[in-house]
Design a protein around this motif. Sequence first.
Motif, short mmCIF file in Angstrom:
data_model
loop_
_atom_site.label_atom_id
_atom_site.label_comp_id
_atom_site.label_asym_id
_atom_site.label_seq_id
_atom_site.Cartn_x
_atom_site.Cartn_y
_atom_site.Cartn_z
N SER A 7 0.87 -1.17 0.00
CA SER A 7 0.00 0.00 0.00
C SER A 7 0.91 1.21 0.00
O SER A 7 2.11 1.10 0.26
N GLU A 8 0.36 2.39 -0.29
CA GLU A 8 1.18 3.59 -0.32
C GLU A 8 1.77 3.86 1.06
O GLU A 8 1.05 3.92 2.05
N TYR A 61 -1.82 -6.33 -3.82
CA TYR A 61 -2.53 -5.14 -3.35
C TYR A 61 -3.90 -5.59 -2.86
O TYR A 61 -4.73 -6.02 -3.66
N GLU A 97 -9.81 2.86 -7.33
CA GLU A 97 -8.96 1.95 -6.56
C GLU A 97 -8.19 1.01 -7.48
O GLU A 97 -7.02 0.72 -7.24
N ALA A 123 -4.24 0.69 -7.69
CA ALA A 123 -3.57 -0.60 -7.49
C ALA A 123 -2.63 -0.91 -8.64
O ALA A 123 -1.48 -1.32 -8.43
N PRO A 146 -3.65 -0.29 4.30
CA PRO A 146 -4.53 -0.10 3.15
C PRO A 146 -5.77 0.73 3.45
O PRO A 146 -6.37 1.30 2.54
#
Length: 352
Positions: free
Chosen positions: A14-15, A47, A65, A69, A134
Amino acid sequence: MGSVTSSRLLVPVSESKTLRSTVEHAVRQAVEHADESDRPASVHFVYPCSQRLTFERESESESEEIRTARSLLERVTVWAEEDRGDDEEAVTFETAMVGTREYLFSPSDYADALVQYARKHDLDLVVFDPGFNPLGTTPLLPPLENEVRRAGVEIQEAPVQRERRTPLLVRRATLAQFLSLFAISYGFYLLLAGSFAAFELATGAISAGIVSVALWGISLTTPLKPAQAAVRFGRFVLYVPYLLWEIVKANVTVAYVVLHPDLPIDPEMVEFDAAVWSALPVTTLANSITLTPGTLTVDVSRRHFTVHTLTPDSRDDLLSGALERAVRFVFYGRAAARIRSPLERQQTEDEE
């Protein structure tokens, strides 16, 4: 958790500001394990999607999203291939989105999706990014790790420095970083001076020393990798004549348009998300676009570019991604050239 090793790794992504270091750790561990066992290793980057996707109805947020991803997984793959090096047979990479057919809400939901994927692909170890979250708000990692461990799957939290909530302006730097800053400052001074006379060498050393002492704690504070820096410099040397050739071609095109009796111009603003992910590559691409006649970078927000184009040909050249691929080659290597062009990415989004 840190002592567990494996040749088949699952890395949820995730970022986060620690994701890059986590990818490097996982790939390095896989490469070392493959070298020791003489067997190929595999790293799967996944992801977890927080929203359930259906074929019958796909909302705007779900589409966003999916785009997020795909972009993140492409970025992670580029990083991983850069960290692996040229030995492609030693370690293979796979990417996927998990939880796309169910709602992921609680830590147990995320754990179930990850454990099912790990067992389906015969993965031995889940490597967690310390910044993995996430949901973006509620901390998920500690209970998620407990749930995965309870399911009987080995876990490891990547031994990377966690993100600080209040970043330090002045950070601890190494002697190598000090010397690198000194060398850059010294070289730049001599370049401007245009001379190697004794006076210039002496004053350059003094100036570079002052700059290095003053800025040592706030410049070049990321870990330096001499071998990687040398490779990137070599790629940049190849990039310069390519950029100059593109500038020459664009100059000829613009000259033809200006001198044409009908003045066939069609100015238009173009927006796209570039597949480059840090400040220096983004700056290099933005400046390269501006240096090429017929296109002008008007605004850059992270990696979202707004570019003024003069003619349809200049738009086509921009969206074909030639400059973008060249910049990716400089900073990420040959593997990054396989990422789709801005036009191809836009077409995929339109189809969705």
